[in-house]
Design an enzyme around this catalytic site. Structure first.
Site, short mmCIF file in Angstrom:
data_model
loop_
_atom_site.label_atom_id
_atom_site.label_comp_id
_atom_site.label_asym_id
_atom_site.label_seq_id
_atom_site.Cartn_x
_atom_site.Cartn_y
_atom_site.Cartn_z
N SER A 163 0.85 -1.21 0.00
CA SER A 163 0.00 0.00 0.00
C SER A 163 0.87 1.24 0.00
CB SER A 163 -0.89 0.02 1.24
OG SER A 163 -1.52 1.29 1.36
N TYR B 226 -1.87 -0.81 10.22
CA TYR B 226 -1.95 -1.08 8.79
C TYR B 226 -0.67 -0.60 8.10
CZ TYR B 226 -3.92 -1.22 4.04
OH TYR B 226 -4.17 -1.49 2.71
P1 NDP Z 1 -11.32 -6.35 -0.11
O1 NDP Z 1 -11.66 -6.32 1.34
O2 NDP Z 1 -12.27 -5.75 -1.06
O3 NDP Z 1 -10.98 -7.85 -0.56
C1 NDP Z 1 -10.08 -8.60 0.21
C2 NDP Z 1 -9.77 -9.91 -0.45
O4 NDP Z 1 -8.82 -10.60 0.37
C3 NDP Z 1 -10.99 -10.78 -0.61
O5 NDP Z 1 -10.86 -11.58 -1.76
C4 NDP Z 1 -10.90 -11.64 0.66
O6 NDP Z 1 -11.51 -12.92 0.58
C5 NDP Z 1 -9.40 -11.83 0.79
N1 NDP Z 1 -9.08 -12.14 2.17
C6 NDP Z 1 -9.21 -11.34 3.25
N2 NDP Z 1 -8.87 -12.01 4.36
C7 NDP Z 1 -8.55 -13.27 3.96
C8 NDP Z 1 -8.13 -14.44 4.65
N3 NDP Z 1 -7.99 -14.47 5.98
N4 NDP Z 1 -7.87 -15.56 3.91
C9 NDP Z 1 -8.02 -15.55 2.56
N5 NDP Z 1 -8.41 -14.48 1.86
C10 NDP Z 1 -8.68 -13.36 2.56
O7 NDP Z 1 -9.91 -5.61 -0.21
P2 NDP Z 1 -9.20 -4.84 -1.43
O8 NDP Z 1 -9.46 -5.51 -2.69
O9 NDP Z 1 -9.48 -3.41 -1.27
O10 NDP Z 1 -7.66 -5.02 -1.01
C11 NDP Z 1 -6.81 -6.01 -1.57
C12 NDP Z 1 -5.38 -5.71 -1.15
O11 NDP Z 1 -5.03 -4.40 -1.59
C13 NDP Z 1 -5.16 -5.72 0.36
O12 NDP Z 1 -3.90 -6.26 0.64
C14 NDP Z 1 -5.21 -4.24 0.72
O13 NDP Z 1 -4.51 -3.98 1.90
C15 NDP Z 1 -4.54 -3.64 -0.50
N6 NDP Z 1 -4.84 -2.23 -0.73
C16 NDP Z 1 -6.13 -1.80 -0.93
C17 NDP Z 1 -6.37 -0.47 -1.15
C18 NDP Z 1 -7.75 0.06 -1.36
O14 NDP Z 1 -7.91 1.29 -1.32
N7 NDP Z 1 -8.76 -0.75 -1.63
C19 NDP Z 1 -5.28 0.52 -1.18
C20 NDP Z 1 -3.97 -0.06 -0.97
C21 NDP Z 1 -3.79 -1.37 -0.76
P3 NDP Z 1 -13.03 -13.17 1.17
O15 NDP Z 1 -13.94 -12.58 0.14
O16 NDP Z 1 -13.21 -14.63 1.26
O17 NDP Z 1 -13.11 -12.48 2.47
#
Ligand code: NDP
Length: 254
Positions: free
Chosen positions: A149, A163
């Site tokens: 991030s 975070y």
């Molecule tokens: P979402 O919350 O929309 O999606 C998260 C994803 O990660 C889902 O597919 C979820 O699966 C999976 N996940 C979460 N916890 C687990 C777990 N314990 N085991 C397996 N899978 C898991 O997040 P984003 O798409 O926004 O974020 C994706 C990445 O990008 C993250 O690392 C986040 O920190 C990073 N990021 C996001 C930003 C943003 O503004 N959105 C900015 C910068 C970085 P499930 O559906 O089964 O829960």
């Protein structure tokens, strides 16, 4: 552009990708894009079974290959098992994308130990485990890409200390891992998005408005914009980029 319409991609033909956390948001866009570019894609999820099956069906209907595996990124055994299953199903491994992540925002006095441990477990420990397991399977010239991030560089609001800590850890890990694997032509990179419209960070409300004011472009990113960058790094033209922390944030950290 639909998956169906774009199955003419060839950059990743014959490659096998594993996306940790691919059911929703940025991860799902990455799964779709890698499949569209020709890779067979296995991905994990923890909760979203229905969305994961829908994603697999969409890719398969378009002529691609995909596999959804329920595997909680908090579990070492589940992560290692999922990677082994992907390798067995698709006959090898070329690309690992560590995308699963969680966000707990609260002042430090109020963060529970559960929040702190979960953030470090999903955002850091799972990346280390998956990268170690993948390194044992990756073919030469493979790719490891982690979604960090821009908050590793800039965190202009209160409550994001844990975070930011978790995403900063990825910076050092990426550098060190690139040295371990460079001899095999494997590149290791950290993609650092800024605000992207997902369930984690919706593009509406007071928080979103505040973030937009701090960005050069004044808008949220789209999941497809992150996926396209990841696809480039996964492809053959990016073979000289490694150990890099690459920000794609609309000027959030500028
Ligand atoms: P979402 O919350 O929309 O999606 C998260 C994803 O990660 C889902 O597919 C979820 O699966 C999976 N996940 C979460 N916890 C687990 C777990 N314990 N085991 C397996 N899978 C898991 O997040 P984003 O798409 O926004 O974020 C994706 C990445 O990008 C993250 O690392 C986040 O920190 C990073 N990021 C996001 C930003 C943003 O503004 N959105 C900015 C910068 C970085 P499930 O559906 O089964 O829960």
């Amino acid at each position: 552009m639909t998956t169906q319409a774009s199955l003419n991609g060839t950059a990743l033909n014959g490659k096998v990708a594993f996306v940790q956390g691919g059911s929703r948001g940025i991860g799902a866009a990455i799964v779709k894009r890698l499949a569209r570019d020709g890779a067979a894609v296995a991905f994990t999820y923890s909760q979203s079974a229905q969305q994961s099956e829908g994603l697999v069906a969409e890719i398969v209907a378009a002529g691609g290959k995909a596999l959804a595996i329920r595997a909680d990124s908090a579990s070492e055994q589940a992560i290692r098992g999922a990677i082994s299953q992907a390798v067995e199903t698709f006959g090898g491994l070329d690309i690992l994308v560590n995308n699963a992540g969680v966000l707990a925002v609260a002042p430090i006095e109020q963060l529970s130990m559960e929040d702190i441990d979960r953030t470090l477990s999903i955002n850091v420990r799972s990346v280390v485990i998956a990268s170690q397991e993948a390194a044992r399977h990756l073919r030469d010239n493979g790719r490891i890409i982690t979604i960090g991030s821009t908050n590793a560089d800039r965190i202009p609001f209160a409550g994001g200390s844990i975070y930011a800590l978790s995403k900063s850890a990825i910076v050092g890990f990426t550098k060190g891992l690139s040295r371990d694997l460079g001899g095999r032509g494997i590149t290791v990179n950290n993609v650092q998005p800024g605000p992207v419209d997902t369930d984690m960070n919706p593009d509406s409300g007071d928080f979103a408005d505040t973030l937009k004011q701090g960005m050069a472009l004044g808008r949220y990113g789209k999941v497809e914009e992150i996926a396209s960058f990841v696809s480039y790094l996964a492809g053959p033209e990016a073979g000289y980029i490694t150990g890099a922390n690459l920000t794609i944030d609309g000027g959030f950290a500028a």
